[in-house]
Design a protein around this motif. Structure first.
Motif, PDB file in Angstrom:
ATOM      1  N   TYR A 292     -10.412  -1.869   9.052  1.00  0.00           N
ATOM      2  CA  TYR A 292     -10.480  -2.992   8.126  1.00  0.00           C
ATOM      3  C   TYR A 292      -9.198  -3.075   7.308  1.00  0.00           C
ATOM      4  N   ASP A 293      -8.451  -4.166   7.469  1.00  0.00           N
ATOM      5  CA  ASP A 293      -7.090  -4.214   6.943  1.00  0.00           C
ATOM      6  C   ASP A 293      -6.954  -4.164   5.420  1.00  0.00           C
ATOM      7  N   PRO A 294      -7.946  -4.580   4.589  1.00  0.00           N
ATOM      8  CA  PRO A 294      -7.770  -4.392   3.154  1.00  0.00           C
ATOM      9  C   PRO A 294      -7.636  -2.924   2.724  1.00  0.00           C
ATOM     10  N   PHE A 295      -8.026  -1.983   3.594  1.00  0.00           N
ATOM     11  CA  PHE A 295      -7.772  -0.574   3.279  1.00  0.00           C
ATOM     12  C   PHE A 295      -6.287  -0.345   3.065  1.00  0.00           C
ATOM     13  N   PHE A 296      -5.464  -0.959   3.911  1.00  0.00           N
ATOM     14  CA  PHE A 296      -4.018  -0.779   3.788  1.00  0.00           C
ATOM     15  C   PHE A 296      -3.541  -1.257   2.419  1.00  0.00           C
ATOM     16  N   ALA A 297      -4.039  -2.422   2.021  1.00  0.00           N
ATOM     17  CA  ALA A 297      -3.626  -2.980   0.732  1.00  0.00           C
ATOM     18  C   ALA A 297      -4.122  -2.127  -0.426  1.00  0.00           C
ATOM     19  N   ALA A 298      -5.352  -1.635  -0.344  1.00  0.00           N
ATOM     20  CA  ALA A 298      -5.903  -0.815  -1.428  1.00  0.00           C
ATOM     21  C   ALA A 298      -5.067   0.440  -1.638  1.00  0.00           C
ATOM     22  N   VAL A 299      -4.642   1.052  -0.532  1.00  0.00           N
ATOM     23  CA  VAL A 299      -3.841   2.280  -0.634  1.00  0.00           C
ATOM     24  C   VAL A 299      -2.454   1.968  -1.187  1.00  0.00           C
ATOM     25  N   LYS A 300      -1.791   0.990  -0.612  1.00  0.00           N
ATOM     26  CA  LYS A 300      -0.412   0.698  -1.007  1.00  0.00           C
ATOM     27  C   LYS A 300      -0.334   0.096  -2.412  1.00  0.00           C
ATOM     28  N   ASN A 301      -1.249  -0.820  -2.727  1.00  0.00           N
ATOM     29  CA  ASN A 301      -1.199  -1.481  -4.034  1.00  0.00           C
ATOM     30  C   ASN A 301      -1.592  -0.572  -5.186  1.00  0.00           C
ATOM     31  N   SER A 302      -2.280   0.516  -4.881  1.00  0.00           N
ATOM     32  CA  SER A 302      -2.609   1.493  -5.921  1.00  0.00           C
ATOM     33  C   SER A 302      -1.505   2.529  -6.083  1.00  0.00           C
ATOM     34  N   GLY A 303      -0.409   2.340  -5.352  1.00  0.00           N
ATOM     35  CA  GLY A 303       0.743   3.218  -5.533  1.00  0.00           C
ATOM     36  C   GLY A 303       0.694   4.494  -4.734  1.00  0.00           C
ATOM     37  N   HIS A 304      -0.058   4.487  -3.623  1.00  0.00           N
ATOM     38  CA  HIS A 304      -0.196   5.696  -2.820  1.00  0.00           C
ATOM     39  C   HIS A 304       0.474   5.536  -1.463  1.00  0.00           C
TER      40      HIS A 304
ATOM     41  N   GLY B  65       1.627   8.104  -5.460  1.00  0.00           N
ATOM     42  CA  GLY B  65       2.442   8.619  -4.368  1.00  0.00           C
ATOM     43  C   GLY B  65       1.694   9.542  -3.430  1.00  0.00           C
ATOM     44  N   GLY B  66       0.499   9.979  -3.824  1.00  0.00           N
ATOM     45  CA  GLY B  66      -0.269  10.891  -2.991  1.00  0.00           C
ATOM     46  C   GLY B  66      -0.662  10.265  -1.664  1.00  0.00           C
ATOM     47  N   LYS B  67      -0.861  11.117  -0.664  1.00  0.00           N
ATOM     48  CA  LYS B  67      -1.159  10.652   0.686  1.00  0.00           C
ATOM     49  C   LYS B  67      -2.646  10.332   0.843  1.00  0.00           C
ATOM     50  N   VAL B  68      -2.909   9.155   1.437  1.00  0.00           N
ATOM     51  CA  VAL B  68      -4.273   8.708   1.694  1.00  0.00           C
ATOM     52  C   VAL B  68      -4.377   8.328   3.159  1.00  0.00           C
ATOM     53  N   LEU B  69      -5.324   8.915   3.869  1.00  0.00           N
ATOM     54  CA  LEU B  69      -5.442   8.738   5.316  1.00  0.00           C
ATOM     55  C   LEU B  69      -6.519   7.724   5.670  1.00  0.00           C
TER      56      LEU B  69
END
Length: 385
Positions: free
Chosen positions: A120-132, A110-114
């Protein structure tokens, strides 16, 4: 001398770029300028080393030899003026995989990641899929050039961001962050106790200036992970190999609980050969790509003056403002594919503010690039001119 003008036919191989074009409405057949690998034959010494390794009949579970780590270290020291310690290095399948596991290791769920968008769009997936929780900090865009809005950035850090994922050189906009920009990012992360996850996979593609690795700033080492790979530099993405450099041993120790397996032995072999023998090849590749950048700039200025080419500083990916067409990126993607046989990267994938933009991969022969530009000019003549 290496021949970057030599066309390599990749059709009929497992190439996603050439043979898996379902996203564009067909199986294959499009001239591809989308996914970020190049069409250049890789360094001969790398291929020879892989062939030699295959003379041994067993390829089982593998752990890299010390010589792999020292080869990586030597490359970074002589090419980027930073000598990471070999015991900081953790090899993994890929940079995005590494970022995903890092977030799990250092940021509570749930922590915030900026991230700085467009990015690069996989950044979005890495953040969201890791639960952040993804925090979007848009870059300022003025006169075909992007810069960091440090005031907005600091406000987000004040609001509880726990990690920042950056891309340097930056995909897709082609920025190479200056020494001053990198130090400002570092200083703010130190001030607010924020982790800095620095994707430097395009490190070897600084053109207008050498890029500055975040690793050179010791003050952030307690909260830093630097990611790199042979995939972009040496056109070896298919081997699924990358390296994370983690100065803080306490962070490294947290990966043990993640069961993050590393690359195979063929990847280790390729990494050692690349970082040992690849200097001249990389220098010549960079010079060739600089010629491709100039080709795009001059062609667009002459034949598609309404299209704005973002000032290019690094990577083999160029960023085109095609809002003069009055169409969304999705519409542009469809027209380019269906009417002109071209596959480009849909700009809207990299951030909502990038609709109407397209990403152009120039990691190809000049003849191929010119052919693609000529097809784009035909589209321009029909829809804009």
């Amino acid at each position: 001398m290496y021949d970057f003008d030599k066309a390599i036919d990749r059709r009929g191989t497992t190439s996603i770029k050439w043979n898996k074009q379902y996203a564009f409405g067909q199986k294959d057949g499009l001239l591809p300028f989308w996914i970020a690998d190049t069409d250049f034959a890789s360094v001969p010494e790398i291929l020879d080393a892989i062939k030699e390794r295959c003379n041994h009949p067993v390829i089982g579970y593998s752990e890299p030899l010390d010589s792999v780590y020292t080869a990586i270290q030597g490359w970074w020291e002589r090419r980027h003026q930073w000598k990471p310690q070999t015991d900081w290095m953790l090899l993994s399948y890929g940079v995005v995989t590494g970022i995903y596991f890092t977030l799990n290791a250092v940021v509570p769920k749930g922590g915030k990641v900026l991230v700085f968008t467009p990015v690069y769009d996989p950044f979005f997936a890495a953040v969201k899929n890791s639960g952040h929780t993804l925090v979007d900090c848009p870059l300022d865009h003025k006169d075909n050039y992007y810069s960091i809005n440090f005031q907005a950035f600091e406000e987000e850090l004040k609001n509880g961001v726990e990690a920042v994922v950056i891309c340097n050189p930056h995909n897709p906009i082609g920025r190479v962050w200056t020494d001053g920009e990198m130090e400002h990012i570092v200083d703010l992360c130190v001030q607010y106790g924020v982790y800095l996850l620095s994707d430097e996979i395009h490190a070897d593609f600084g053109m207008t200036r050498p890029y500055t690795t975040a690793g050179r700033f010791e003050k952030i080492h307690d909260r830093l992970v630097v990611y790199t790979a042979i995939s972009k530099t040496f056109n070896m993405a298919g081997l699924g190999s990358s390296c994370m450099m983690i100065p803080n041993q306490k962070i490294s120790d947290r990966y043990d609980a993640c069961w993050m397996f590393g690359p195979c032995d063929l990847a280790f072999t390729a990494m050692e050969a690349a970082y040992t023998h690849g200097d001249a090849w990389v220098d010549q590749q960079l010079a060739y790509l600089e010629g491709n950048v100039e080709t795009v700039n001059s062609f667009v200025a002459e034949h598609m003056p309404g299209v704005q080419v973002t000032k290019h500083e690094g990577t083999f990916l160029m960023w085109l403002d095609m809002t003069c067409f009055g169409k969304s990126s999705q519409e542009l993607t469809s027209i380019l594919a269906k009417e002109y046989g071209l596959a480009l990267g849909d700009g809207s994938h990299y951030g909502t503010q990038a609709d109407g933009f397209m990403r152009l991969n120039i990691g190809c022969t000049r003849d191929t690039l010119i052919k693609g530009l000529e097809q784009m000019a035909m589209m321009y003549d029909k829809y804009v001119k």
